[in-house]
Design an enzyme around this catalytic site. Structure first.
Site, PDB file in Angstrom:
ATOM      1  N   LYS A 211       0.873  -1.172   0.000  1.00 20.20           N
ATOM      2  CA  LYS A 211       0.000   0.000   0.000  1.00 20.20           C
ATOM      3  C   LYS A 211       0.913   1.225   0.000  1.00 20.20           C
ATOM      4  O   LYS A 211       1.699   1.431   0.926  1.00 20.20           O
ATOM      5  CB  LYS A 211      -0.884  -0.022   1.245  1.00 20.20           C
ATOM      6  CG  LYS A 211      -1.803   1.168   1.359  1.00 20.20           C
ATOM      7  CD  LYS A 211      -2.769   0.962   2.507  1.00 20.20           C
ATOM      8  CE  LYS A 211      -3.647   2.155   2.738  1.00 20.20           C
ATOM      9  NZ  LYS A 211      -4.544   1.944   3.876  1.00 20.20           N
ATOM     10  N   LYS A 264      -2.050  -1.444  -4.010  1.00 17.23           N
ATOM     11  CA  LYS A 264      -2.931  -0.280  -3.902  1.00 17.23           C
ATOM     12  C   LYS A 264      -2.120   1.000  -3.903  1.00 17.23           C
ATOM     13  O   LYS A 264      -1.152   1.061  -3.166  1.00 17.23           O
ATOM     14  CB  LYS A 264      -3.715  -0.408  -2.593  1.00 17.23           C
ATOM     15  CG  LYS A 264      -4.590   0.767  -2.278  1.00 17.23           C
ATOM     16  CD  LYS A 264      -5.214   0.557  -0.932  1.00 17.23           C
ATOM     17  CE  LYS A 264      -5.961   1.823  -0.561  1.00 17.23           C
ATOM     18  NZ  LYS A 264      -6.400   1.800   0.797  1.00 17.23           N
TER      19      LYS A 264
HETATM   20  C1  PBG Z   1      -7.522   2.903   5.504  1.00 23.44           C
HETATM   21  C2  PBG Z   1      -7.750   2.938   4.046  1.00 23.44           C
HETATM   22  C3  PBG Z   1      -7.531   3.963   3.113  1.00 23.44           C
HETATM   23  C4  PBG Z   1      -8.038   3.496   1.900  1.00 23.44           C
HETATM   24  C5  PBG Z   1      -8.491   2.195   2.124  1.00 23.44           C
HETATM   25  N1  PBG Z   1      -8.276   1.860   3.445  1.00 23.44           N
HETATM   26  C6  PBG Z   1      -7.027   5.347   3.259  1.00 23.44           C
HETATM   27  C7  PBG Z   1      -5.679   5.634   3.697  1.00 23.44           C
HETATM   28  O1  PBG Z   1      -4.817   4.753   3.827  1.00 23.44           O
HETATM   29  O2  PBG Z   1      -5.439   6.817   3.956  1.00 23.44           O
HETATM   30  C8  PBG Z   1      -8.085   4.247   0.616  1.00 23.44           C
HETATM   31  C9  PBG Z   1      -9.112   3.787  -0.344  1.00 23.44           C
HETATM   32  C10 PBG Z   1      -9.389   4.727  -1.452  1.00 23.44           C
HETATM   33  O3  PBG Z   1      -8.744   5.782  -1.600  1.00 23.44           O
HETATM   34  O4  PBG Z   1     -10.303   4.409  -2.224  1.00 23.44           O
HETATM   35  N2  PBG Z   1      -6.230   2.991   5.940  1.00 23.44           N
END
Ligand code: PBG
Length: 340
Positions: A211, A264
């Protein structure tokens, strides 16, 4: 006529003539030929639809930066699940907005927290639906970070216990798959141990393995009310420049017992999706995140892009890069388009 054609033929030199024996365009001539030659096919069963659940009743409030995506109260969620199921979608992932936030994100692992109630609501409407949950702390903590904060720092090891408690509470409410997204080291192993110790050996883990610290989460943070109150997430989310490190994160999560791994966001990281697909045997998921969705919506609303064509092209590209499943806010539209 004939004579002319013959002349044209003669005028081609031999090299060009033999090159023209190979004509890739032959298989592009009709839709049926194109279908026979098609390498990648997007299917409704590849898609996972994200939903934002809130407390209250009769709430169906559009998120301004994510047109056609809504905050839903549980009663509205039930209606939405009926629609989603009717469209043939098989999986959703739930995000919750708690009634209150504190330093430890207490509602995250509460038996009657918003997500725990939402899981039960989904299963009431469609017991067959695959219900996934995001396991993270940022929506629930007063400081907006994905873990426990001690002395101004995110404490990795202290956070593991909270994530594990949250995952177990989701499993107890009926979740099929839990998806840790906090980017804490060893989070997958911590969840696996806790789930197994509580007899949830059948609950699967979809690891947000790689991520990235991305600007494309902007609209989600508005939707989930989760921006960090100080600093940013670069001490735990990955540097967008690093693909080798992403593979290392993937390997670590596989070793800790992940059942699926996720990359992601999706679009700026298609190379990472491909390399992951080639490196592991587990299903690979890609998250087509909120900013990617918002970009496309904005262009479509301005008449600058054909939303349907652009979305299908983009999702097919993510699949071609190697994703087996795709989390996307366009899942409902796509299911509709694929059916037409
Ligand atoms: C929680 C999370 C996030 C997203 C999914 N789970 C945001 C972040 O990490 O700030 C982002 C999903 C999206 O932008 O569609 N940590």
């Amino acid at each position: 006529m004939l004579e002319q054609k013959f002349l044209l033929h003669e005028s081609l030199d031999t090299a060009q003539n033999s090159a023209l024996r190979v004509r890739p365009r032959r298989l592009r001539r009709t839709e049926n030929l194109r279908a026979l030659a098609r390498e990648t096919e997007l299917r409704v069963s590849d898609l996972v639809y994200p939903l934002f659940v809130v407390h209250g009743q009769n709430v169906r409030a559009e998120i301004s930066s994510m047109p056609d995506v809504f905050h839903l109260s549980l009663d509205e969620l039930e209606r939405e699940i009926a629609r989603v199921s009717e469209l043939g979608l098989r999986a959703v992932i739930l995000f919750g907005l708690p009634a209150f936030k504190d330093e430890w994100g207490s509602e995250d692992y509460a038996e009657n927290g918003i997500v725990q109630q939402a899981i039960r609501a989904c299963k009431r409407v469609n017991p067959e639906l695959v219900v996934m949950t995001d396991v993270c702390m940022c929506q629930y903590t007063s400081h907006g970070h994905c873990g426990i904060v001690r002395a101004g720092k995110i404490d990795n090891d202290a956070t593991l216990e909270y994530l594990a408690r949250t995952a177990v509470s989701h499993a107890a409410a009926g979740a099929d798959i839990v998806a840790p997204s906090a980017m804490m080291d060893a989070q997958v192993g911590a969840l696996r141990s806790a789930l197994d110790a509580n007899d949830f050996t059948d609950v699967a883990i979809l690891a947000y393995a790689a991520k990235f610290a991305s600007a494309f989460y902007g609209p989600f943070r508005e939707a989930a009310d989760s921006p960090p109150k100080f600093g940013d997430r670069r001490q735990y989310q990955m540097d967008p420049a690093n693909a080798r490190e992403a593979l290392r994160e993937v390997e670590l999560d596989v070793a800790q017992g992940a059942d699926m791994v996720m990359i992601k966001p999706a679009l700026p990281y298609l190379d990472v999706i491909r390399q992951t697909r080639d490196a592991v045997r587990l299903p690979v998921a890609a998250y087509n995140v909120s900013g990617e969705y918002a970009m496309l919506k904005a262009a479509a609303r301005n008449g600058w892009l054909d939303e349907r064509k652009a979305t299908l092209e983009l999702l097919t590209g993510i699949k071609r890069a190697g994703a087996d499943l795709i989390l996307t806010y366009h899942a409902q539209d796509t299911a509709r388009w694929l059916r037409e």
